[in-house]
Design a protein around this motif. Structure first.
Motif, short mmCIF file in Angstrom:
data_model
loop_
_atom_site.label_atom_id
_atom_site.label_comp_id
_atom_site.label_asym_id
_atom_site.label_seq_id
_atom_site.Cartn_x
_atom_site.Cartn_y
_atom_site.Cartn_z
N ASN A 151 0.86 -1.19 0.00
CA ASN A 151 0.00 0.00 0.00
C ASN A 151 0.89 1.23 0.00
O ASN A 151 2.12 1.11 -0.12
CB ASN A 151 -0.95 -0.01 1.20
N GLU A 152 0.31 2.40 0.11
CA GLU A 152 1.09 3.63 0.02
C GLU A 152 1.97 3.88 1.25
O GLU A 152 2.81 4.78 1.24
CB GLU A 152 0.16 4.83 -0.21
N GLU A 153 1.75 3.09 2.30
CA GLU A 153 2.52 3.28 3.53
C GLU A 153 3.71 2.33 3.63
O GLU A 153 4.77 2.70 4.13
CB GLU A 153 1.61 3.08 4.75
N ARG A 154 3.54 1.09 3.14
CA ARG A 154 4.63 0.12 3.24
C ARG A 154 4.38 -1.04 2.29
O ARG A 154 3.26 -1.27 1.81
CB ARG A 154 4.77 -0.41 4.66
N VAL A 155 5.46 -1.79 2.03
CA VAL A 155 5.40 -3.01 1.22
C VAL A 155 6.09 -4.11 1.99
O VAL A 155 7.16 -3.90 2.58
CB VAL A 155 6.10 -2.80 -0.15
N ILE A 156 5.47 -5.29 2.03
CA ILE A 156 6.07 -6.47 2.65
C ILE A 156 6.30 -7.49 1.55
O ILE A 156 5.40 -7.77 0.74
CB ILE A 156 5.18 -7.05 3.75
N ALA A 157 7.50 -8.05 1.50
CA ALA A 157 7.84 -9.02 0.46
C ALA A 157 8.61 -10.18 1.07
O ALA A 157 9.20 -10.06 2.15
CB ALA A 157 8.67 -8.36 -0.63
N GLU A 158 8.60 -11.32 0.37
CA GLU A 158 9.35 -12.50 0.79
C GLU A 158 10.43 -12.80 -0.24
O GLU A 158 10.19 -12.73 -1.45
CB GLU A 158 8.43 -13.71 0.91
N PHE A 159 11.62 -13.14 0.25
CA PHE A 159 12.73 -13.51 -0.63
C PHE A 159 12.36 -14.75 -1.43
O PHE A 159 11.78 -15.71 -0.91
CB PHE A 159 13.98 -13.78 0.19
N ASP A 160 12.69 -14.74 -2.72
CA ASP A 160 12.44 -15.91 -3.56
C ASP A 160 13.75 -16.51 -4.05
O ASP A 160 14.02 -17.69 -3.82
CB ASP A 160 11.57 -15.54 -4.77
N SER A 161 14.57 -15.73 -4.72
CA SER A 161 15.80 -16.26 -5.31
C SER A 161 16.72 -15.11 -5.71
O SER A 161 16.29 -13.97 -5.81
CB SER A 161 15.48 -17.12 -6.55
N VAL A 162 17.99 -15.46 -5.96
CA VAL A 162 18.98 -14.44 -6.34
C VAL A 162 19.11 -14.34 -7.86
O VAL A 162 19.33 -13.26 -8.40
CB VAL A 162 20.36 -14.79 -5.72
N GLU A 163 18.94 -15.45 -8.55
CA GLU A 163 19.30 -15.54 -9.96
C GLU A 163 18.45 -14.63 -10.85
O GLU A 163 17.21 -14.71 -10.84
CB GLU A 163 19.18 -16.99 -10.45
N TYR A 164 19.13 -13.83 -11.65
CA TYR A 164 18.43 -12.98 -12.61
C TYR A 164 17.76 -13.82 -13.69
O TYR A 164 16.69 -13.48 -14.20
CB TYR A 164 19.42 -12.00 -13.26
N GLU A 165 18.39 -14.96 -14.02
CA GLU A 165 17.85 -15.81 -15.09
C GLU A 165 16.43 -16.26 -14.79
O GLU A 165 15.60 -16.40 -15.69
CB GLU A 165 18.76 -17.03 -15.31
N LYS A 166 16.14 -16.50 -13.50
CA LYS A 166 14.79 -16.94 -13.14
C LYS A 166 13.77 -15.83 -13.40
O LYS A 166 12.68 -16.09 -13.92
CB LYS A 166 14.75 -17.35 -11.66
N ALA A 167 14.15 -14.61 -13.07
CA ALA A 167 13.24 -13.48 -13.33
C ALA A 167 13.02 -13.30 -14.83
O ALA A 167 11.90 -13.02 -15.28
CB ALA A 167 13.82 -12.20 -12.73
N ARG A 168 14.09 -13.47 -15.60
CA ARG A 168 13.96 -13.32 -17.06
C ARG A 168 13.09 -14.43 -17.64
O ARG A 168 12.24 -14.17 -18.50
CB ARG A 168 15.34 -13.34 -17.70
N GLU A 169 13.28 -15.65 -17.14
CA GLU A 169 12.49 -16.78 -17.63
C GLU A 169 11.00 -16.56 -17.39
O GLU A 169 10.16 -16.86 -18.24
CB GLU A 169 12.96 -18.07 -16.94
N HIS A 170 10.66 -16.05 -16.21
CA HIS A 170 9.25 -15.84 -15.86
C HIS A 170 8.73 -14.46 -16.25
O HIS A 170 7.56 -14.16 -16.03
CB HIS A 170 9.06 -16.04 -14.35
N ARG A 171 9.62 -13.66 -16.84
CA ARG A 171 9.26 -12.31 -17.28
C ARG A 171 8.72 -11.45 -16.13
O ARG A 171 7.74 -10.72 -16.28
CB ARG A 171 8.25 -12.36 -18.43
N TRP A 172 9.39 -11.55 -15.00
CA TRP A 172 8.99 -10.72 -13.87
C TRP A 172 9.48 -9.30 -14.10
O TRP A 172 10.57 -9.08 -14.62
CB TRP A 172 9.60 -11.27 -12.57
N ARG A 173 8.65 -8.35 -13.71
CA ARG A 173 9.02 -6.94 -13.86
C ARG A 173 10.17 -6.59 -12.94
O ARG A 173 10.33 -7.17 -11.86
CB ARG A 173 7.81 -6.04 -13.57
N MET A 174 10.96 -5.60 -13.36
CA MET A 174 12.14 -5.19 -12.60
C MET A 174 11.95 -3.75 -12.12
O MET A 174 11.51 -2.89 -12.87
CB MET A 174 13.39 -5.30 -13.47
N ILE A 175 12.27 -3.51 -10.86
CA ILE A 175 12.19 -2.15 -10.34
C ILE A 175 13.50 -1.79 -9.63
O ILE A 175 14.28 -2.67 -9.26
CB ILE A 175 11.00 -1.97 -9.37
#
Length: 310
Positions: A223-247
């Motif tokens: 929300n506009e006050e905070r974001v909570i996230a969980e660690f998934d993985s380090v590898e950039y290749e996984k993000a590219r494979e799944h086409r996850w957005r990058m910020i």
């Protein structure tokens, strides 16, 4: 005949030389051989030629050209002067204006202006060019020299769970010139990082994103006050494979303001800049995913920049 009192000669004379008379005499006495002026002065040539012909002088070569305007910026001198006097504009170098001083303050390079004018050429008709055309030329010139940094506008803290070690991201100052070195951003467990409110629409529950040059996370809550996230993985290749957005992100930062001209408005974007960004006035840099900027002021830890273009 008008009879105002002249500031220097009082009432000594009753009739004063007008513009076309004075210009013709001045041009001849100064030895002017070529005249370049706006198309709106074409009719003045007829009047000035009369003076030259009367005295038997040879009239200079004359070229009349149309006005060159830039879409989205103010070029009118009278409107600019009035706006400055009324406090609407910051001065002749206000980033909303189209003056040479204003373009320079935005980070537009002299070579870009010169190249654009040569490309457009001298025309009798008025020409309006797109800001995008000027930006494209300028981008090509400054892209190789502009180091990269993260600027997080309207920062929101993000808590990341599930990664209990320090992680230092080493990010090139310029992707094409590794010899310039790297920036180091450290993630510390238990401390938040900061992401931009602009990316809030990407931060949906159960969605995965890539924190640029850091690691991949799953969004738990946002929300506009905070974001909570969980660690998934380090590898950039996984993000590219799944086409996850990058910020982009910063672990902490120094205060930074970017002045963004939008038509007649000057928007101030406040946020955080990388703490170790070593910047000085007149530096041209790229704030990744934000745009190219020129550093306008450095006041202690605070940096003020002017947005040039994407």
């Amino acid at each position: 005949i008008d009879n105002p009192e002249h500031p220097r000669t009082g009432n000594k004379y009753r009739v004063w030389p007008l513009y076309n008379f004075a210009s013709a005499i001045d041009d001849h006495e100064l030895g002017v051989t070529h005249i370049f002026r706006g198309q709106e002065h074409a009719e003045n040539e007829t009047r000035q030629r009369y003076i030259y012909e009367y005295f038997g002088w040879e009239y200079p070569e004359t070229v009349h050209h149309g006005r060159l305007s830039i879409e989205g910026v103010i070029l009118s001198k009278s409107k600019t002067r009035k706006g400055i006097e009324e406090g609407k504009y910051l001065g002749w170098d206000d980033p909303r204006l189209g003056t040479i001083r204003a373009l320079r303050r935005r980070g537009i390079q002299p070579e870009a202006i010169r190249e654009l004018i040569v490309e457009v050429g001298l025309k009798k008709s008025d020409t309006t060019i797109s800001w995008d055309n000027l930006a494209a030329i300028n981008r090509r010139i400054i892209e190789p020299i502009a180091n990269r940094y993260f600027f997080v506008a309207d920062p929101i803290p993000m808590e990341i769970r599930g990664y209990e070690e320090e992680f230092t991201a080493e990010i090139p100052l310029h992707p094409d010139y590794p010899e310039r070195g790297v920036r180091k951003l450290k993630f510390t467990p238990g401390k938040p990082i900061y992401v931009s409110k602009d990316d809030l629409e990407l931060l949906k529950s159960n969605e995965y994103i890539r924190l640029k040059d850091l690691f991949n996370v799953k969004i738990v809550e946002a929300n506009e006050e905070r974001v909570i996230a969980e660690f998934d993985s380090v590898e950039y290749e996984k993000a590219r494979e799944h086409r996850w957005r990058m910020i982009h992100w910063v672990p902490e930062g120094k205060p930074c303001e970017v002045l963004v001209p939008e038509g007649d408005e000057l928007i101030v974007r406040k946020g955080l800049l990388e703490m170790n960004a070593d910047l000085k006035v007149d530096d041209i840099v790229q704030f990744e995913r934000f745009g190219f900027v020129r550093i306008d002021k450095v006041e202690g830890d605070k940096v003020i920049a002017i947005f040039a273009h994407k």
